[in-house]
Motif scaffolding. Structure first.
Motif, PDB file in Angstrom:
ATOM      1  N   ARG A  83      -0.077  34.038  58.598  1.00  0.00           N
ATOM      2  CA  ARG A  83      -0.678  32.880  59.245  1.00  0.00           C
ATOM      3  C   ARG A  83      -1.199  33.195  60.650  1.00  0.00           C
ATOM      4  O   ARG A  83      -1.977  32.410  61.201  1.00  0.00           O
ATOM      5  N   ALA A  94       3.187  24.292  59.862  1.00  0.00           N
ATOM      6  CA  ALA A  94       3.500  25.162  58.721  1.00  0.00           C
ATOM      7  C   ALA A  94       4.809  25.900  58.943  1.00  0.00           C
ATOM      8  O   ALA A  94       5.625  26.047  58.014  1.00  0.00           O
ATOM      9  N   TYR A  98       8.265  25.850  56.662  1.00  0.00           N
ATOM     10  CA  TYR A  98       8.991  27.040  56.202  1.00  0.00           C
ATOM     11  C   TYR A  98      10.477  26.914  56.517  1.00  0.00           C
ATOM     12  O   TYR A  98      11.345  27.169  55.667  1.00  0.00           O
ATOM     13  N   ASP A 136       1.766  30.136  48.804  1.00  0.00           N
ATOM     14  CA  ASP A 136       1.180  30.055  50.145  1.00  0.00           C
ATOM     15  C   ASP A 136       0.333  31.296  50.446  1.00  0.00           C
ATOM     16  O   ASP A 136      -0.569  31.232  51.289  1.00  0.00           O
ATOM     17  N   ARG A 139      -2.992  30.177  49.371  1.00  0.00           N
ATOM     18  CA  ARG A 139      -3.554  29.194  50.295  1.00  0.00           C
ATOM     19  C   ARG A 139      -4.057  29.859  51.590  1.00  0.00           C
ATOM     20  O   ARG A 139      -5.129  29.515  52.109  1.00  0.00           O
TER      21      ARG A 139
END
Length: 494
Positions: A83, A94, A98, A136, A139
């Motif tokens: 990320r 986000a 997590y 993820d 994503r």
């Protein structure tokens, strides 16, 4: 050759360690925290896989709790590292998801094992949770691909799909089985998951490396472009600096030429008075020469005394004429700037020596008030002489057609703090209100025969000497021009 499941899991661990270690070494020169986080997290996951593969040789607490915690930490670290590619988009939400999801999963997993010894349910939870978590990857890759065209982002998407799909198949297989006796049994779903792990781990590491290098290359290209733009700007600034320097030189030359022009134009107004002023000492020199001539041929006893007195007068008048000529030559020279220290009072006396005849011919009373001490300033004496000459000529012109009977001009010098003040005051008609605000502008004048250069040039000269020039005016009290010039340190004690 038979390859059991535990050996295969060991091979997965080797892939974890080898790929992440290779990436760390390959990108070591970048000194990137993101790379360190990705590789260290991958190695932690590799250690977790080792512990999961050797259940028979480690205590259950290590197998169920330590290995699970290390796996969570490893996956969380890699997600955070991925990320970081999405920056500067904020990722705090986000990261909070997590933390909450991992904490909840670990709590439920520990509850199932510790209180119920429900290994089947725990294994289903394990595979199902990671099937969702690893989506993820897809994503993140999708977001990266929308931001820019990137082969690395596409690889990351495929890695995420592979991980999520194979783990979901494994979850389905465990659910269909209904119970487990050997988690390492070579079932069809186990084989799909292991193959998926090999593929996805390789794809995800290649994707991370590819994206990192793509971004680094773009940054390098951007820096190269920025450097080229900076160099171009620097070249432009150098050219502009040279052009500005040339313009300043041209401006100085224009000012010098205007000063010469103003001097030449001012000569016409001074010719008559200068002729009269020089005529007096020259006439006196002639008379004294005749006296000396007569004394030399006279046999009287007083001839020697008369000759000496005449000689002294001759020398005085000669010096007076020489001073006038020297002052004129300095004032109306080439205009090249020459900075020297000089006494402001001496400058005033020299200029008044030239203007005195014109002042007298216009029936103006001159009052001179000089500071008792020397006011030493550093500058171009001829330029500042011209400033005072302009101010005195303006004061004389102020009485034109004004009908004042008692005409007065006062020239004064005094010490004001760290500056020498020079004022020229007249009791003339003052400056017209319609031009008072622009009196120092070029080509602005209220005189029929004026050029509009004198006061503009005077301000330019004074400001080039780090001084100021200002005025006060009224129709009834006349005008006072005030010039402030910095003096040398030695004069500050007075």
């Amino acid at each position: 050759m038979h390859l059991d499941t535990q050996t295969t899991i060991f091979m997965i661990c080797f892939v974890y360690l080898m790929l992440h270690g290779a990436i760390w070494l390959a990108l070591l020169e970048y000194r990137s925290f993101q790379v360190k986080l990705w590789c260290a997290s991958g190695m932690i996951s590799g250690v977790a896989v080792v512990l999961l593969a050797i259940r028979d040789t480690v205590p259950d607490v290590v197998f169920f709790y330590v290995a699970q915690l290390l796996m969570l930490i490893g996956n969380w670290g890699r997600m955070v590292a991925l990320r970081m590619y999405l920056l500067p988009t904020p990722q705090q939400s986000a990261h909070r998801v997590y933390v909450v999801a991992n904490t909840a999963y670990f709590a439920v997993f520990c509850y199932l094992i510790y209180f119920h010894q429900a290994e089947w349910e725990a294994l289903m939870l394990f595979n199902g949770f990671y099937a969702l978590l690893c989506f993820d990857y897809f994503r993140i890759g999708k977001k990266l691909s929308t931001q820019r065209t990137s082969f690395g982002a596409q690889l990351l998407m495929w890695a995420g799909l592979t991980l999520s799909t194979t783990l979901a198949i494994r979850t389905f297989g465990v659910a269909v089985l209904g119970d487990i006796h050997d988690i390492y049994a070579p079932t069809w779903d186990q084989a799909i998951m292991v193959a998926g792990q090999f593929t996805a781990i390789t794809l995800s590491n290649v994707a991370f490396l590819r994206i990192f290098l793509e971004i680094a290359e773009r940054k390098k290209m951007a820096m190269t472009h920025e450097l080229a733009v900076t160099n171009e700007r620097a070249d432009g600034m150098r050219k502009t600096s040279l052009e500005l320097k040339q313009l300043l030189q041209e401006r100085e030359e224009i000012i010098r030429q205007l000063a010469l022009f103003n001097k030449t134009a001012g000569m016409g107004a001074l010719v008559a008075s200068l002729a009269h002023e020089l005529n007096q000492p020259l006439t006196a020199i002639q008379l004294n020469a005749e006296v000396i001539d007569s004394a030399l041929i006279d046999d009287g006893t007083n001839s020697g005394v008369t000759a000496k007195e005449a000689m002294r007068d001759l020398m005085h008048d000669n010096q007076r004429a020489a001073t006038i000529i020297k002052t004129l030559r300095n004032m109306f020279g080439s205009g090249r700037k020459s900075i020297t220290p000089f006494n402001l009072n001496e400058l005033v006396n020299e200029v008044l020596l030239i203007c005195k005849a014109k002042i007298s011919s216009n029936h103006i009373a001159l009052q001179l008030m000089l500071h008792p001490r020397e006011l030493t300033i550093a500058g171009d004496k001829s330029q500042l002489q011209q400033v005072l000459l302009n101010l005195i000529n303006n004061a004389i012109d102020a009485f034109t057609n004004c009908g004042i009977q008692q005409k007065n001009i006062t020239v004064c010098t005094r010490l004001q703090g760290e500056a020498a003040e020079l004022t020229v005051t007249d009791n003339g008609s003052g400056i017209a209100p319609d031009i008072a605000a622009s009196v120092f502008e070029l080509l602005r004048t209220n005189k029929d025969d004026g050029m509009g250069i004198g006061l503009w040039l005077s301000r330019t000269i004074v400001e080039s000497h780090q001084g100021t020039i200002s005025f006060e005016t009224s129709a009834t009290a006349g005008t006072t021009f005030r010039v402030m010039l910095p003096i040398t340190t030695d004069d500050l004690i007075y």
